[in-house]
Enzyme design. Structure first.
Site, short mmCIF file in Angstrom:
data_model
loop_
_atom_site.label_atom_id
_atom_site.label_comp_id
_atom_site.label_asym_id
_atom_site.label_seq_id
_atom_site.Cartn_x
_atom_site.Cartn_y
_atom_site.Cartn_z
N MET A 149 0.80 -1.22 0.00
CA MET A 149 0.00 0.00 0.00
C MET A 149 0.84 1.27 0.00
O MET A 149 0.33 2.34 -0.31
CB MET A 149 -0.91 0.03 1.22
CG MET A 149 -0.18 0.19 2.54
SD MET A 149 -1.26 0.61 3.94
CE MET A 149 -1.72 2.29 3.55
N TYR A 150 2.13 1.20 0.35
CA TYR A 150 2.92 2.43 0.45
C TYR A 150 3.05 3.06 -0.93
O TYR A 150 3.62 2.47 -1.86
CB TYR A 150 4.31 2.14 1.02
CG TYR A 150 4.32 1.66 2.45
CD1 TYR A 150 3.23 1.83 3.28
CD2 TYR A 150 5.44 1.04 2.99
CE1 TYR A 150 3.23 1.39 4.60
CE2 TYR A 150 5.47 0.60 4.30
CZ TYR A 150 4.36 0.78 5.10
OH TYR A 150 4.37 0.33 6.40
N SER A 151 2.50 4.26 -1.04
CA SER A 151 2.48 4.98 -2.32
C SER A 151 1.89 4.11 -3.43
O SER A 151 2.33 4.16 -4.57
CB SER A 151 3.88 5.48 -2.71
OG SER A 151 4.32 6.45 -1.78
N ASN A 152 0.90 3.31 -3.04
CA ASN A 152 0.18 2.47 -4.00
C ASN A 152 1.12 1.61 -4.85
O ASN A 152 0.97 1.49 -6.06
CB ASN A 152 -0.70 3.34 -4.91
CG ASN A 152 -1.77 2.53 -5.62
OD1 ASN A 152 -2.23 1.52 -5.10
ND2 ASN A 152 -2.17 2.97 -6.80
#
Length: 349
Positions: free
Chosen positions: A60-63
């Site tokens: 999920m980090y920065s998609n």
């Protein structure tokens, strides 16, 4: 660099881990403080040159951008077999059904996406980012086990959840002969010690290593009290950070931050080094996650390995702490609602 074992495994990791939530291209769904690839790559190389071999990210980090940046940097600067890559799943990656959670479908799908973004054939440590109460726990644990048996994942880990839920998961894994969680990624620092009540004793008893997120309390332990909320990160955390660090305990927090400064001055090191050195004294802690945005922050983390706190130092750092019942630090709203539903009338924030 002096390497340590992750829990009771044979896996050697550096006692400092780089948290790659800091890295992510602008516009990919992450806050303003994340660093794009051009700025992130030198930091990854600096960490590798210093002997750090442990890197943590999440889908999920920065998609997904964090995984992409980290994967390319490690491919260019390191031998894949020398580094330990940890990533996580559970949070939404796309709208619609099956775009989040820990169902068998989501786990198998997200593992393949993470492998592609990281540019690797296997993930060293695959972690559930939080629990998923919409999916039977047995389904989640068996799917994770199957990833290990398929060779896509080497070890399994979990992240913040109530200790009773983690104990239940460990029991189910043992009873069914499934691959076991070997690590717990937890919220723990001088301003947040509530996990000493249940989770940390559980991990000690079960031989589970802990990887610490927010070891510097969103930077509060790395600077003086008046500057503690002046960073770009603190400016975007808002109510979430207030929930983590209990504004009603401001006097206690202030005293602890002041004590960190006094101990740092006495040792001639940075505040960050002192706060991380305190964590290193805790037997269950394998490595703090350092979300370094500069080489100096990486150097402070490495310097903490040579800081030997005295018993008097530890008393000064810990004496001002006052208990706080902080459920927001370990659970999201979905988890909170599930707990309330199971225990009617329970008084939780």
């Amino acid at each position: 660099m002096r390497y340590v074992k992750l829990g009771r495994t044979g896996l050697d990791v550096s006692p400092i881990a780089i948290g790659a939530m800091t890295y992510g291209e602008p516009g990919r769904g992450h806050p303003v403080w994340s660093l794009g690839e051009e700025d992130a790559r030198p930091l990854v190389k600096h960490a590798l040159d210093a002997g750090i071999n442990f890197f943590d990210t999440a889908n999920m980090y920065s998609n997904g951008s964090s995984e992409e940046i980290l994967g390319r940097a490690l491919r260019d600067f390191a031998d894949r077999d020398d580094v330990v890559i940890a990533t996580k799943l559970r949070h939404p990656m796309r709208p619609g059904p099956n775009g989040k959670g820990l169902s068998r479908k989501a786990i198998m799908t997200e593992a393949d996406h993470s492998l592609r973004r990281l540019g690797t054939d296997y993930i060293d440590l695959y972690q559930v980012h939080r629990n998923d109460h919409a999916t039977p726990l047995e389904e989640t644990l068996e799917a994770l086990h199957d990833l290990v048996k398929a060779g896509k994942v080497r070890y399994l880990g979990a992240s913040s959840m109530p200790a009773w839920e983690f104990a239940k998961a460990l029991h189910l894994q043992q009873r069914n002969g499934w691959a076991r969680f070997v690590s717990m990624q937890d919220h723990y620092n001088l301003l947040a010690r509530e996990e000493e009540r249940e989770m940390i004793p559980l991990c000690l008893d079960e031989g589970v290593g802990t990887i610490i997120w927010s070891p510097l309390a969103r930077g509060r332990l790395a600077r003086g009290w008046d500057d503690a909320k002046s960073t770009a990160r603190s400016g975007t955390d808002g109510a979430y950070a207030d929930a983590l660090y209990s504004p009603e305990q401001e006097a206690s927090n202030h005293a602890i931050v002041d004590a960190v400064g006094e101990v740092a001055t006495a040792h001639g090191v940075s505040r960050a080094s002192v706060a991380l050195a305190w964590l290193r004294r805790q037997p269950v802690v394998t490595a703090p996650l350092v979300g370094a945005g500069s080489t100096a922050q990486i150097d402070d983390a490495i310097a903490s390995l040579d800081v030997e706190l005295t018993d008097e130092d530890v008393r000064a750092l810990t004496a001002p702490y006052t208990p706080r019942y902080d459920w927001q630090g370990v659970s999201d709203e979905e988890t909170m609602n599930a707990i309330r539903a199971r225990i009617p009338g329970m008084a939780l924030k």
